[in-house]
Design a protein around this motif. Structure first.
Motif, PDB file in Angstrom:
ATOM      1  N   ARG A  47      -8.000 -65.036  66.956  1.00 53.37           N
ATOM      2  CA  ARG A  47      -8.832 -66.188  67.312  1.00 53.37           C
ATOM      3  C   ARG A  47     -10.212 -65.761  67.827  1.00 53.37           C
ATOM      4  N   PHE A  48     -10.271 -64.671  68.624  1.00 53.70           N
ATOM      5  CA  PHE A  48     -11.543 -64.204  69.205  1.00 53.70           C
ATOM      6  C   PHE A  48     -11.773 -62.751  68.767  1.00 53.70           C
ATOM      7  N   PRO A  49     -12.154 -62.519  67.511  1.00 53.56           N
ATOM      8  CA  PRO A  49     -12.247 -61.140  67.031  1.00 53.56           C
ATOM      9  C   PRO A  49     -13.369 -60.322  67.672  1.00 53.56           C
ATOM     10  N   ALA A  50     -14.381 -60.981  68.225  1.00 55.69           N
ATOM     11  CA  ALA A  50     -15.491 -60.232  68.840  1.00 55.69           C
ATOM     12  C   ALA A  50     -15.834 -60.885  70.169  1.00 55.69           C
ATOM     13  N   VAL A  51     -16.560 -60.130  70.990  1.00 52.33           N
ATOM     14  CA  VAL A  51     -16.857 -60.611  72.346  1.00 52.33           C
ATOM     15  C   VAL A  51     -17.628 -61.932  72.303  1.00 52.33           C
ATOM     16  N   LYS A  52     -18.469 -62.113  71.291  1.00 53.51           N
ATOM     17  CA  LYS A  52     -19.239 -63.366  71.246  1.00 53.51           C
ATOM     18  C   LYS A  52     -18.337 -64.564  70.915  1.00 53.51           C
ATOM     19  N   ASP A  53     -17.263 -64.333  70.179  1.00 58.21           N
ATOM     20  CA  ASP A  53     -16.328 -65.437  69.904  1.00 58.21           C
ATOM     21  C   ASP A  53     -15.658 -65.890  71.196  1.00 58.21           C
ATOM     22  N   LEU A  54     -15.319 -64.921  72.029  1.00 57.64           N
ATOM     23  CA  LEU A  54     -14.685 -65.256  73.306  1.00 57.64           C
ATOM     24  C   LEU A  54     -15.693 -65.961  74.216  1.00 57.64           C
ATOM     25  N   ALA A  55     -16.918 -65.456  74.230  1.00 50.56           N
ATOM     26  CA  ALA A  55     -17.948 -66.051  75.106  1.00 50.56           C
ATOM     27  C   ALA A  55     -18.230 -67.504  74.721  1.00 50.56           C
ATOM     28  N   GLN A  56     -18.157 -67.790  73.424  1.00 51.65           N
ATOM     29  CA  GLN A  56     -18.488 -69.155  72.968  1.00 51.65           C
ATOM     30  C   GLN A  56     -17.314 -70.120  73.110  1.00 51.65           C
ATOM     31  N   ALA A  57     -16.127 -69.598  73.359  1.00 54.04           N
ATOM     32  CA  ALA A  57     -14.931 -70.461  73.389  1.00 54.04           C
ATOM     33  C   ALA A  57     -14.896 -71.304  74.651  1.00 54.04           C
ATOM     34  N   ASP A  58     -14.170 -72.412  74.539  1.00 55.71           N
ATOM     35  CA  ASP A  58     -13.945 -73.253  75.706  1.00 55.71           C
ATOM     36  C   ASP A  58     -12.877 -72.566  76.569  1.00 55.71           C
ATOM     37  N   ILE A  59     -13.071 -72.577  77.884  1.00 51.65           N
ATOM     38  CA  ILE A  59     -12.117 -71.901  78.774  1.00 51.65           C
ATOM     39  C   ILE A  59     -10.700 -72.474  78.607  1.00 51.65           C
ATOM     40  N   ASP A  60     -10.629 -73.763  78.295  1.00 48.84           N
ATOM     41  CA  ASP A  60      -9.311 -74.382  78.096  1.00 48.84           C
ATOM     42  C   ASP A  60      -8.551 -73.716  76.948  1.00 48.84           C
ATOM     43  N   GLU A  61      -9.277 -73.392  75.887  1.00 47.61           N
ATOM     44  CA  GLU A  61      -8.621 -72.745  74.752  1.00 47.61           C
ATOM     45  C   GLU A  61      -8.190 -71.316  75.121  1.00 47.61           C
ATOM     46  N   VAL A  62      -9.049 -70.624  75.890  1.00 44.04           N
ATOM     47  CA  VAL A  62      -8.706 -69.258  76.305  1.00 44.04           C
ATOM     48  C   VAL A  62      -7.437 -69.294  77.158  1.00 44.04           C
ATOM     49  N   LEU A  63      -7.383 -70.265  78.070  1.00 47.05           N
ATOM     50  CA  LEU A  63      -6.198 -70.374  78.941  1.00 47.05           C
ATOM     51  C   LEU A  63      -4.954 -70.728  78.126  1.00 47.05           C
ATOM     52  N   SER A  64      -5.133 -71.541  77.091  1.00 48.55           N
ATOM     53  CA  SER A  64      -3.956 -71.894  76.287  1.00 48.55           C
ATOM     54  C   SER A  64      -3.432 -70.663  75.546  1.00 48.55           C
ATOM     55  N   MET A  65      -4.338 -69.762  75.125  1.00 44.55           N
ATOM     56  CA  MET A  65      -3.894 -68.525  74.451  1.00 44.55           C
ATOM     57  C   MET A  65      -3.193 -67.591  75.445  1.00 44.55           C
ATOM     58  N   TRP A  66      -3.418 -67.836  76.728  1.00 49.83           N
ATOM     59  CA  TRP A  66      -2.882 -66.961  77.783  1.00 49.83           C
ATOM     60  C   TRP A  66      -1.575 -67.519  78.346  1.00 49.83           C
ATOM     61  N   THR A  67      -1.261 -68.768  78.012  1.00 56.38           N
ATOM     62  CA  THR A  67      -0.098 -69.422  78.625  1.00 56.38           C
ATOM     63  C   THR A  67       1.164 -68.589  78.418  1.00 56.38           C
ATOM     64  N   GLY A  68       1.841 -68.263  79.538  1.00 56.78           N
ATOM     65  CA  GLY A  68       3.045 -67.447  79.485  1.00 56.78           C
ATOM     66  C   GLY A  68       2.815 -66.018  79.932  1.00 56.78           C
ATOM     67  N   LEU A  69       1.547 -65.548  79.869  1.00 52.32           N
ATOM     68  CA  LEU A  69       1.264 -64.170  80.290  1.00 52.32           C
ATOM     69  C   LEU A  69       1.144 -64.064  81.807  1.00 52.32           C
ATOM     70  N   GLY A  70       0.823 -65.191  82.457  1.00 52.36           N
ATOM     71  CA  GLY A  70       0.718 -65.191  83.922  1.00 52.36           C
ATOM     72  C   GLY A  70      -0.599 -64.606  84.420  1.00 52.36           C
ATOM     73  N   TYR A  71      -0.771 -64.635  85.728  1.00 54.73           N
ATOM     74  CA  TYR A  71      -1.995 -64.099  86.366  1.00 54.73           C
ATOM     75  C   TYR A  71      -3.242 -64.591  85.621  1.00 54.73           C
ATOM     76  N   TYR A  72      -3.430 -65.915  85.651  1.00 52.11           N
ATOM     77  CA  TYR A  72      -4.467 -66.549  84.822  1.00 52.11           C
ATOM     78  C   TYR A  72      -5.889 -66.196  85.223  1.00 52.11           C
ATOM     79  N   THR A  73      -6.051 -65.677  86.463  1.00 51.50           N
ATOM     80  CA  THR A  73      -7.388 -65.234  86.861  1.00 51.50           C
ATOM     81  C   THR A  73      -7.895 -64.198  85.862  1.00 51.50           C
ATOM     82  N   ARG A  74      -6.966 -63.433  85.294  1.00 55.19           N
ATOM     83  CA  ARG A  74      -7.374 -62.424  84.307  1.00 55.19           C
ATOM     84  C   ARG A  74      -8.097 -63.081  83.132  1.00 55.19           C
ATOM     85  N   ALA A  75      -7.556 -64.210  82.655  1.00 53.03           N
ATOM     86  CA  ALA A  75      -8.159 -64.875  81.494  1.00 53.03           C
ATOM     87  C   ALA A  75      -9.516 -65.481  81.872  1.00 53.03           C
TER      88      ALA A  75
END
Ligand code: SF4
Length: 347
Positions: free
Chosen positions: A59-87
């Motif tokens: 979903r985020f192959p490069a740093v700019k893809d991650l930077a442009q993403a909505d934080i909600d989407e980043v958190l949804s990709m993280w759901t289940g990994l825990g320690y959400y401050t990391r995301a």
């Protein structure tokens, strides 16, 4: 103290025969991929991380893809990994890298440490693994290995001992094959010098291990002095409308489950019912089985109460960001894990 200059050679010889070469972040190595993997691997095992890492990179192959993403989407990709401050830190730092480093991952420890969520050991791991430079790492696995090799007693995160371990780790870091050395020292800590029942007979360091020589392997590293975790109980409202949708609230960005979606939360059932009454809603709710959740600093018991309405009020608590969600939409948003489990088993 282990200062044997052959340490890295012994370790690399072991790595050449037994090390891991096929982890996804070892292929197509870039600073960005190594950074994401290192953050995911904090407090989390390799086998758990692999599918998350692969989905994240797709979903985020490069740093700019991650930077442009909505934080909600980043958190949804993280759901289940825990320690959400990391995301959240990963996302914030991606924006900084794009804005201040022309979307190039920094290649020195100081610039990496200046980014949110990157500590000294993670910075060392990134520069050694991505750029093959002599970065020093001291994660939990390496700490355990070094305290045993040197029979260092006392809790390793105590500042004096931590300082001593950084000194040893720096002395041992070689000038070449840094990517392999870093992977090797992490691997041997994770697979041979394990927390419980380490495989000393298979360990290439057994001849120089002071804890083994002194029969103290089971005692080192000294565990953190125990403190009793405080316990908190809260009530949450599982509110359904006439369409079977669930009312969710987005939590404030700071604090537990920051920025994630959750159920409206109250200090107890009385506070929950008072709020319902204030909104002119029925107050007779159905109690569901309590959920227990342990955070690093306290234990939480969640008491869910369900109410089915034939209307769709906008919110039940003032000053909250609320929204009705269909069951099918729930996988597209970042949800607090215990709440996600509750919703999955509640029709
Ligand atoms: S000999 Fe045992 S305790 Fe010592 S470093 Fe090796 S695995 Fe760890």
């Amino acid at each position: 103290m282990t200062t044997n200059s052959s340490f890295s050679e012994q370790l690399l010889t072991w790595f050449d025969q037994h090390g891991r070469y096929h982890l996804p972040w070892q292929q197509n190595r870039t600073g960005y991929r190594v950074w994401v993997s290192e953050i995911m691997l904090q407090q989390t095992q390799v086998v758990t991380v692999i599918p998350y890492f692969e989905r994240f990179m797709e979903r985020f192959p490069a740093v700019k893809d991650l930077a442009q993403a909505d934080i909600d989407e980043v958190l949804s990709m993280w759901t289940g990994l825990g320690y959400y401050t990391r995301a959240r830190n990963l996302h914030a730092s991606a924006i900084t890298i794009v804005e201040q480093h022309q979307a190039n991952m920094p290649k020195d420890v100081e610039a990496l440490i200046a980014l949110k969520g990157i500590g000294r050991s993670t910075a060392g791991a990134i520069i050694s693994q991505a750029y093959n430079l002599p970065g020093v790492i001291l994660d939990g696995n390496v700490k355990r290995l070094l305290t045993r090799l040197n029979a260092i007693e006392g809790w390793p995160s105590q500042s004096q001992i931590d300082k001593q371990l950084w000194h040893i780790a720096t002395q041992l870091t070689p000038d070449q094959r840094n990517a392999d050395y870093t992977q090797a020292i992490m691997d041997i800590g994770a697979t041979i010098c394990k927390p419980k029942q380490p495989l000393c007979v298979a360990c290439p360091m057994q001849g120089q291990c002071l804890a083994l020589a002194q029969d103290k392997v089971a005692l080192i590293p000294t565990p953190k002095p125990k403190k009793v975790l405080p316990h908190k109980t809260i009530s949450v409202l599982l509110l359904k409308n006439q369409y079977g949708q669930t009312l969710l609230e987005q939590r404030p960005s700071k604090g537990i489950w920051g920025g994630l979606w959750s159920l409206p939360e109250f200090s107890d059932l009385k506070a929950l019912q008072t709020q319902l009454a204030l909104n002119g809603l029925p107050t007779k709710t159905k109690p569901l089985a309590p959920i227990k959740h342990i955070f690093s600093h306290y234990k939480l018991t969640i008491e869910p109460h369900m109410l089915v309405l034939n209307s769709s009020p906008h919110k039940v608590a003032e000053n909250s960001k609320s929204q009705w969600y269909d069951n099918q939409q729930l996988h597209t948003i970042g949800l607090a894990t215990p709440i996600k489990k509750l919703l999955e088993k509640t029709p």
